[in-house]
Write a protein that holds these residues in place. Structure first.
Motif, PDB file in Angstrom:
ATOM      1  N   LEU A  11     -64.891 -85.089  33.281  1.00  0.00           N
ATOM      2  CA  LEU A  11     -64.447 -83.860  32.643  1.00  0.00           C
ATOM      3  C   LEU A  11     -63.724 -84.153  31.334  1.00  0.00           C
ATOM      4  O   LEU A  11     -63.830 -83.400  30.363  1.00  0.00           O
ATOM      5  CB  LEU A  11     -63.525 -83.082  33.592  1.00  0.00           C
ATOM      6  CG  LEU A  11     -64.190 -82.519  34.847  1.00  0.00           C
ATOM      7  CD1 LEU A  11     -63.154 -81.825  35.718  1.00  0.00           C
ATOM      8  CD2 LEU A  11     -65.304 -81.556  34.480  1.00  0.00           C
ATOM      9  N   TYR A  12     -62.981 -85.264  31.300  1.00  0.00           N
ATOM     10  CA  TYR A  12     -62.285 -85.638  30.072  1.00  0.00           C
ATOM     11  C   TYR A  12     -63.293 -85.956  28.968  1.00  0.00           C
ATOM     12  O   TYR A  12     -63.136 -85.533  27.820  1.00  0.00           O
ATOM     13  CB  TYR A  12     -61.383 -86.843  30.326  1.00  0.00           C
ATOM     14  CG  TYR A  12     -60.661 -87.335  29.093  1.00  0.00           C
ATOM     15  CD1 TYR A  12     -59.616 -86.593  28.538  1.00  0.00           C
ATOM     16  CD2 TYR A  12     -61.036 -88.527  28.479  1.00  0.00           C
ATOM     17  CE1 TYR A  12     -58.960 -87.031  27.403  1.00  0.00           C
ATOM     18  CE2 TYR A  12     -60.382 -88.977  27.339  1.00  0.00           C
ATOM     19  CZ  TYR A  12     -59.340 -88.228  26.811  1.00  0.00           C
ATOM     20  OH  TYR A  12     -58.695 -88.669  25.685  1.00  0.00           O
ATOM     21  N   ALA A  13     -64.351 -86.711  29.338  1.00  0.00           N
ATOM     22  CA  ALA A  13     -65.398 -87.033  28.359  1.00  0.00           C
ATOM     23  C   ALA A  13     -66.091 -85.772  27.870  1.00  0.00           C
ATOM     24  O   ALA A  13     -66.384 -85.626  26.677  1.00  0.00           O
ATOM     25  CB  ALA A  13     -66.413 -87.996  28.980  1.00  0.00           C
ATOM     26  N   GLU A  14     -66.346 -84.841  28.784  1.00  0.00           N
ATOM     27  CA  GLU A  14     -66.978 -83.581  28.391  1.00  0.00           C
ATOM     28  C   GLU A  14     -66.056 -82.758  27.503  1.00  0.00           C
ATOM     29  O   GLU A  14     -66.505 -82.063  26.588  1.00  0.00           O
ATOM     30  CB  GLU A  14     -67.370 -82.786  29.629  1.00  0.00           C
ATOM     31  CG  GLU A  14     -68.520 -83.411  30.413  1.00  0.00           C
ATOM     32  CD  GLU A  14     -68.828 -82.635  31.668  1.00  0.00           C
ATOM     33  OE1 GLU A  14     -68.120 -81.643  31.927  1.00  0.00           O
ATOM     34  OE2 GLU A  14     -69.769 -83.010  32.391  1.00  0.00           O
ATOM     35  N   THR A  15     -64.747 -82.835  27.758  1.00  0.00           N
ATOM     36  CA  THR A  15     -63.788 -82.118  26.923  1.00  0.00           C
ATOM     37  C   THR A  15     -63.818 -82.639  25.503  1.00  0.00           C
ATOM     38  O   THR A  15     -63.821 -81.868  24.531  1.00  0.00           O
ATOM     39  CB  THR A  15     -62.365 -82.260  27.495  1.00  0.00           C
ATOM     40  OG1 THR A  15     -62.340 -81.704  28.808  1.00  0.00           O
ATOM     41  CG2 THR A  15     -61.361 -81.526  26.630  1.00  0.00           C
ATOM     42  N   LEU A  16     -63.846 -83.984  25.343  1.00  0.00           N
ATOM     43  CA  LEU A  16     -63.913 -84.572  24.010  1.00  0.00           C
ATOM     44  C   LEU A  16     -65.208 -84.176  23.307  1.00  0.00           C
ATOM     45  O   LEU A  16     -65.202 -83.827  22.123  1.00  0.00           O
ATOM     46  CB  LEU A  16     -63.812 -86.097  24.108  1.00  0.00           C
ATOM     47  CG  LEU A  16     -62.473 -86.664  24.597  1.00  0.00           C
ATOM     48  CD1 LEU A  16     -62.548 -88.188  24.670  1.00  0.00           C
ATOM     49  CD2 LEU A  16     -61.339 -86.232  23.674  1.00  0.00           C
ATOM     50  N   ALA A  17     -66.328 -84.228  24.042  1.00  0.00           N
ATOM     51  CA  ALA A  17     -67.609 -83.843  23.446  1.00  0.00           C
ATOM     52  C   ALA A  17     -67.612 -82.373  23.049  1.00  0.00           C
ATOM     53  O   ALA A  17     -68.100 -82.008  21.980  1.00  0.00           O
ATOM     54  CB  ALA A  17     -68.754 -84.127  24.422  1.00  0.00           C
ATOM     55  N   ALA A 260     -80.782 -81.472  28.400  1.00  0.00           N
ATOM     56  CA  ALA A 260     -79.644 -80.619  28.057  1.00  0.00           C
ATOM     57  C   ALA A 260     -78.330 -81.277  28.445  1.00  0.00           C
ATOM     58  O   ALA A 260     -77.351 -81.232  27.683  1.00  0.00           O
ATOM     59  CB  ALA A 260     -79.788 -79.260  28.741  1.00  0.00           C
ATOM     60  N   ASP A 261     -78.279 -81.911  29.626  1.00  0.00           N
ATOM     61  CA  ASP A 261     -77.060 -82.592  30.055  1.00  0.00           C
ATOM     62  C   ASP A 261     -76.707 -83.734  29.121  1.00  0.00           C
ATOM     63  O   ASP A 261     -75.537 -83.943  28.779  1.00  0.00           O
ATOM     64  CB  ASP A 261     -77.221 -83.129  31.481  1.00  0.00           C
ATOM     65  CG  ASP A 261     -77.040 -82.048  32.537  1.00  0.00           C
ATOM     66  OD1 ASP A 261     -76.348 -81.056  32.238  1.00  0.00           O
ATOM     67  OD2 ASP A 261     -77.580 -82.193  33.642  1.00  0.00           O
ATOM     68  N   ALA A 262     -77.717 -84.506  28.704  1.00  0.00           N
ATOM     69  CA  ALA A 262     -77.462 -85.611  27.783  1.00  0.00           C
ATOM     70  C   ALA A 262     -76.907 -85.107  26.452  1.00  0.00           C
ATOM     71  O   ALA A 262     -75.979 -85.696  25.882  1.00  0.00           O
ATOM     72  CB  ALA A 262     -78.755 -86.399  27.553  1.00  0.00           C
ATOM     73  N   ALA A 263     -77.475 -83.998  25.962  1.00  0.00           N
ATOM     74  CA  ALA A 263     -76.993 -83.436  24.702  1.00  0.00           C
ATOM     75  C   ALA A 263     -75.565 -82.909  24.834  1.00  0.00           C
ATOM     76  O   ALA A 263     -74.735 -83.109  23.941  1.00  0.00           O
ATOM     77  CB  ALA A 263     -77.929 -82.315  24.249  1.00  0.00           C
ATOM     78  N   ILE A 264     -75.270 -82.245  25.941  1.00  0.00           N
ATOM     79  CA  ILE A 264     -73.926 -81.714  26.152  1.00  0.00           C
ATOM     80  C   ILE A 264     -72.907 -82.843  26.215  1.00  0.00           C
ATOM     81  O   ILE A 264     -71.826 -82.766  25.624  1.00  0.00           O
ATOM     82  CB  ILE A 264     -73.896 -80.863  27.430  1.00  0.00           C
ATOM     83  CG1 ILE A 264     -74.688 -79.567  27.230  1.00  0.00           C
ATOM     84  CG2 ILE A 264     -72.450 -80.531  27.835  1.00  0.00           C
ATOM     85  CD1 ILE A 264     -74.869 -78.748  28.488  1.00  0.00           C
ATOM     86  N   GLN A 265     -73.248 -83.930  26.935  1.00  0.00           N
ATOM     87  CA  GLN A 265     -72.334 -85.064  27.028  1.00  0.00           C
ATOM     88  C   GLN A 265     -72.136 -85.744  25.683  1.00  0.00           C
ATOM     89  O   GLN A 265     -71.070 -86.315  25.426  1.00  0.00           O
ATOM     90  CB  GLN A 265     -72.877 -86.072  28.045  1.00  0.00           C
ATOM     91  CG  GLN A 265     -72.858 -85.575  29.479  1.00  0.00           C
ATOM     92  CD  GLN A 265     -73.495 -86.564  30.442  1.00  0.00           C
ATOM     93  OE1 GLN A 265     -73.468 -87.752  30.216  1.00  0.00           O
ATOM     94  NE2 GLN A 265     -74.084 -86.050  31.523  1.00  0.00           N
ATOM     95  N   ALA A 266     -73.143 -85.675  24.813  1.00  0.00           N
ATOM     96  CA  ALA A 266     -73.030 -86.275  23.485  1.00  0.00           C
ATOM     97  C   ALA A 266     -72.400 -85.317  22.476  1.00  0.00           C
ATOM     98  O   ALA A 266     -72.220 -85.686  21.309  1.00  0.00           O
ATOM     99  CB  ALA A 266     -74.406 -86.711  22.989  1.00  0.00           C
ATOM    100  N   GLY A 267     -72.079 -84.106  22.914  1.00  0.00           N
ATOM    101  CA  GLY A 267     -71.481 -83.128  22.005  1.00  0.00           C
ATOM    102  C   GLY A 267     -72.474 -82.482  21.071  1.00  0.00           C
ATOM    103  O   GLY A 267     -72.098 -81.995  19.998  1.00  0.00           O
ATOM    104  N   SER A 268     -73.764 -82.465  21.448  1.00  0.00           N
ATOM    105  CA  SER A 268     -74.811 -81.886  20.601  1.00  0.00           C
ATOM    106  C   SER A 268     -75.240 -80.529  21.143  1.00  0.00           C
ATOM    107  O   SER A 268     -75.187 -80.285  22.343  1.00  0.00           O
ATOM    108  CB  SER A 268     -76.038 -82.814  20.550  1.00  0.00           C
ATOM    109  OG  SER A 268     -75.689 -84.111  20.136  1.00  0.00           O
ATOM    110  N   ARG A 269     -75.679 -79.652  20.251  1.00  0.00           N
ATOM    111  CA  ARG A 269     -76.281 -78.407  20.713  1.00  0.00           C
ATOM    112  C   ARG A 269     -77.768 -78.617  20.928  1.00  0.00           C
ATOM    113  O   ARG A 269     -78.345 -79.588  20.417  1.00  0.00           O
ATOM    114  CB  ARG A 269     -76.015 -77.267  19.726  1.00  0.00           C
ATOM    115  CG  ARG A 269     -76.523 -77.491  18.322  1.00  0.00           C
ATOM    116  CD  ARG A 269     -76.271 -76.264  17.464  1.00  0.00           C
ATOM    117  NE  ARG A 269     -76.748 -76.466  16.101  1.00  0.00           N
ATOM    118  CZ  ARG A 269     -76.974 -75.478  15.243  1.00  0.00           C
ATOM    119  NH1 ARG A 269     -76.799 -74.227  15.627  1.00  0.00           N
ATOM    120  NH2 ARG A 269     -77.377 -75.731  14.021  1.00  0.00           N
TER     121      ARG A 269
END
Length: 490
Positions: A11-17, A260-269
């Motif tokens: 969740l922390y990584a997703e928050t940063l992304a 989609a999950d990979a893009a979200i984790q990388a902070g991409s739309r």
């Protein structure tokens, strides 16, 4: 690493992304709206110049004589025609940042809109008895389109220079090679107003790894490297990708979810070509790029006036309710302590906006010793619920302490309900979109008949709210919540 630690780190990584994605969305929004404002002002001034130039051209024909109408009437007509032109251009989507290979649409608008504006102005000039001559209208119908076309091309040249220098530009990766992938590459390379700059293409075919793909057309000015798939967050991050466009046909729902999950984790739309769009997904409005429809995944971006107004209402509303309901708080706490042993309050970690964890407060409605993190009861006859707890849950009075969360800014009065970390850990990419906004005490799901089932199994309510949320919708939900609670209490 324990399960709770892995959830927290993810969740922390997703928050940063998500923070990086929101920052880019904010900068993109400001840049695009600044360009749109400048273009609107330029169009407005160009139309004014066209009308006044027609007036002065006609006055040059009256050498030694005075025109039968003063310049103030010409100024009034020019302001009106310019205003109509800008409104029609806005209605036609001229300021949305789209583009095309040949810029035909911009030229077509520059010809059509002035004609429409002048035709709209004609009856008004007759009603207001403006003495603007037919000759001026005729000259303006020729002059304004010419000036608009020249101005549009000059404006496009300026934007092209800004995009080349990286101003307001997203680095794009195209997932999928073939004729469609080449068309997307070509369209994006020429539609510079979109600000989508292709930097690489990815395909699952290992034979294409290391190749270079050129855009379609005889010039072939742009080419990008091809990398081997599948899509991973590490691959997108290494390419500094801010936008992923999926063009592969016949993808399964699992493949789309993985991308989609990979893009979200990388902070991409994420954008999908219409052919690969899943029927069950909830998409936003598509972007037409030379006949190619790119549909973005639901992307949250709150306008600052709404965000500020929402926070002010939350702060004032929570403060007033905490003061007014203080006697009720003490009374409920007294009955909870009287009914069973244990604290009157229940504190639990919940997942908030962008995956951030916070402590959520509730009145305790279950017996002491009940495991803290389990699926919530779905019936009032659950043996974990106390006698007073049944009443509190039926009337939703157990949720009142969350007013403290609203006061602290962890929650809002209106928004998707926050869930426990172990549930969020198994979210799909679609369900994860709930985390784009601040969670709330009440919302559309709470007012529905589906509230007896799990929140994430009825994602359509939260996605509808995220797409359509606004100040007046929040007020409407609060009003419905008040009547809904009153009906449940009887």
């Amino acid at each position: 690493m324990g399960a709770s630690e892995s959830v927290t780190s993810r969740l922390y990584a997703e928050t940063l992304a998500a923070s990086g994605r929101e920052l880019r969305a904010t900068l993109r929004y400001l840049f695009q709206n600044t360009l749109a404002a400048i273009e609107m002002a330029s169009d407005f001034l160009t139309c004014i110049v066209g009308i006044l130039a027609a007036y002065f051209f006609e006055s040059s024909l009256y050498v030694g004589r005075q025109l039968p109408y003063p310049i103030r009437e010409a100024a009034a007509v020019s302001l009106s025609v310019s205003l109509f032109s800008v409104l029609l251009l806005h209605r036609d989507g001229a300021y949305r940042g789209s583009g095309g290979l040949l810029q035909i649409r911009e030229t077509e608008r520059a010809i059509r809109v002035p004609v429409q504006s002048v035709l709209i102005m004609l009856p008004f000039s007759l009603l207001l008895n403006l003495k603007f001559s037919w000759l001026d209208f005729t000259i303006a119908l020729v002059l304004i389109p010419v000036l608009l076309i020249l101005q549009k091309h000059a404006f496009a040249a300026v934007i092209s220079v800004l995009r080349v220098r990286g101003r307001g530009t997203d680095r794009v990766i195209v997932y999928g090679i073939g004729e469609t992938g080449k068309r997307v590459l070509s369209a994006l390379s020429c539609s510079f107003r979109l600000g989508l700059y292709p930097v690489a293409m990815i395909d699952d075919n290992p034979v294409l790894d290391g190749e270079w793909m050129s855009e379609m057309g005889y010039r072939r000015r742009r080419s990008v490297p091809v990398q081997r798939g599948p899509i991973t967050s590490a691959l997108l991050t290494s390419c500094q990708c801010s936008t992923l466009i999926v063009v592969l046909p016949n993808l399964s729902s699992e493949q789309i979810a993985a991308a989609a999950d990979a893009a979200i984790q990388a902070g991409s739309r994420v954008f999908f070509l219409s052919a690969t769009e899943l029927r069950e997904q909830k998409w936003t409005e598509s972007i037409d790029v030379d006949g190619l429809l790119l549909t973005p995944m639901l992307e949250s971006f709150e306008r600052w006036p709404y965000s500020v107004a929402k926070r002010i209402v939350d702060l004032i509303g929570a403060s007033l309710l905490l003061v007014l309901l203080a006697p009720l708080f003490f009374l409920i706490a007294f009955f909870i302590k009287l009914d069973s042993s244990g604290s009157a309050f229940f504190v639990q970690d919940r997942v908030g906006r962008n995956g951030e964890l916070f402590k959520m407060y509730k009145f305790r409605s279950m017996y002491k010793g009940t495991p803290q993190y389990e699926l919530s009861p779905t019936t009032p006859f659950d043996p974990r619920i106390t006698r007073i707890g049944r009443f509190l849950r039926k009337t939703s009075l157990d949720e009142l302490p969350q007013l403290m969360n609203v006061f602290l800014g962890d929650m809002s009065l209106v928004g998707p309900r926050p869930e426990m970390p172990f549930i969020v850990q198994i979210y799909t990419s679609e369900q994860r979109q709930r985390l784009q906004v601040v969670p709330g005490i009440t919302g559309l799901w709470q007012l529905s008949a589906d509230r007896a089932f799990l929140i994430h199994e009825n994602i359509q309510y939260d996605l509808y709210y995220i797409r359509n949320r606004g100040f007046f919708m929040d007020i409407a939900i609060l009003i419905h919540t008040l009547f809904f609670t009153m009906r449940r209490g009887v």
